[in-house]
Write an enzyme that holds these catalytic residues in place. Structure first.
Site, PDB file in Angstrom:
ATOM      1  N   CYS A   7       0.961  -1.617  -0.067  1.00 22.57           N
ATOM      2  CA  CYS A   7      -0.185   0.156  -0.016  1.00 22.57           C
ATOM      3  C   CYS A   7       1.216   1.447   0.173  1.00 22.57           C
ATOM      4  CB  CYS A   7      -0.815   0.207   1.071  1.00 22.57           C
ATOM      5  SG  CYS A   7      -1.724  -1.102   1.422  1.00 22.57           S
ATOM      6  N   HIS A  46      -6.139  -1.854  -1.063  1.00 17.97           N
ATOM      7  CA  HIS A  46      -5.945  -2.757  -0.213  1.00 17.97           C
ATOM      8  C   HIS A  46      -6.539  -4.279  -0.997  1.00 17.97           C
ATOM      9  CE1 HIS A  46      -3.612  -4.878   2.213  1.00 17.97           C
ATOM     10  NE2 HIS A  46      -4.676  -5.485   3.101  1.00 17.97           N
ATOM     11  N   ASN A  87       1.170 -16.497  -5.076  1.00 22.36           N
ATOM     12  CA  ASN A  87       0.878 -17.118  -3.650  1.00 22.36           C
ATOM     13  C   ASN A  87      -0.533 -16.561  -2.989  1.00 22.36           C
ATOM     14  OD1 ASN A  87       3.444 -18.326  -4.361  1.00 22.36           O
ATOM     15  ND2 ASN A  87       4.007 -16.625  -3.769  1.00 22.36           N
ATOM     16  N   THR A  95       4.047 -14.020   1.316  1.00 25.77           N
ATOM     17  CA  THR A  95       4.631 -13.267   2.639  1.00 25.77           C
ATOM     18  C   THR A  95       3.965 -11.883   3.044  1.00 25.77           C
ATOM     19  OG1 THR A  95       6.418 -12.714   1.301  1.00 25.77           O
ATOM     20  CG2 THR A  95       6.416 -14.944   2.250  1.00 25.77           C
ATOM     21  N   HIS A  98      -0.858  -8.554   1.781  1.00 25.82           N
ATOM     22  CA  HIS A  98      -2.140  -7.792  -0.115  1.00 25.82           C
ATOM     23  C   HIS A  98      -1.608  -8.459  -1.437  1.00 25.82           C
ATOM     24  CE1 HIS A  98      -2.128  -3.397  -1.361  1.00 25.82           C
ATOM     25  NE2 HIS A  98      -1.694  -4.222  -3.337  1.00 25.82           N
ATOM     26  N   HIS A 100      -0.835 -10.203  -5.159  1.00 25.48           N
ATOM     27  CA  HIS A 100       0.243  -9.230  -6.258  1.00 25.48           C
ATOM     28  C   HIS A 100       0.723 -10.153  -6.569  1.00 25.48           C
ATOM     29  CE1 HIS A 100       1.897 -10.713  -2.225  1.00 25.48           C
ATOM     30  NE2 HIS A 100       3.765 -11.519  -2.477  1.00 25.48           N
TER      31      HIS A 100
END
Length: 114
Positions: A7, A46, A87, A95, A98, A100
């Site tokens: 973010c 987000h 993932n 990890t 957010h 991605h």
């Protein structure tokens, strides 16, 4: 959203090597690249993970994949091949909380990934 590095990157509060940006999406170079081309493509708003994408916002995921296709072409990896990775969840290797997508290419990618 506070305490979200992606973010902060999307809002411009944190520096990143941005290679693409529009009103909904940002793409930037991964800080720990695993291939000669390793970009992260994220929505500006987000969303915690792919599991959290609201039903009425799945067009955003399609737009992200259209952007990935354009980036693969502009980065010169479309013809030789590339990998797109998302993932999802802790055991899936996520990890950063957010959603991605990793765009990886520029070398032969082995399978299984790990």
């Amino acid at each position: 959203m506070t305490d979200c590095i992606f973010c902060d990157i999307a809002s411009g509060e944190m520096d990143a090597d941005v290679v693409y940006e529009d009103d909904r999406i940002v793409a930037f170079e991964d800080a720990n690249p695993q291939a000669p081309v390793h970009l992260l493509v994220i929505p500006k708003n987000h969303i915690e993970s792919l599991e959290e994408v609201p039903e009425d916002e799945f067009d955003l995921i399609a737009d992200i994949h259209k952007t990935i296709q354009k980036l693969a072409r502009s980065e010169g990896i479309a013809e030789s091949g590339y990998r797109v990775v998302n993932n999802c969840g802790e055991e899936g290797g996520q990890t950063v909380g957010h959603v991605h997508f990793h765009l990886l290419g520029g070398r032969e990618l082995s399978w299984p990934p790990g």
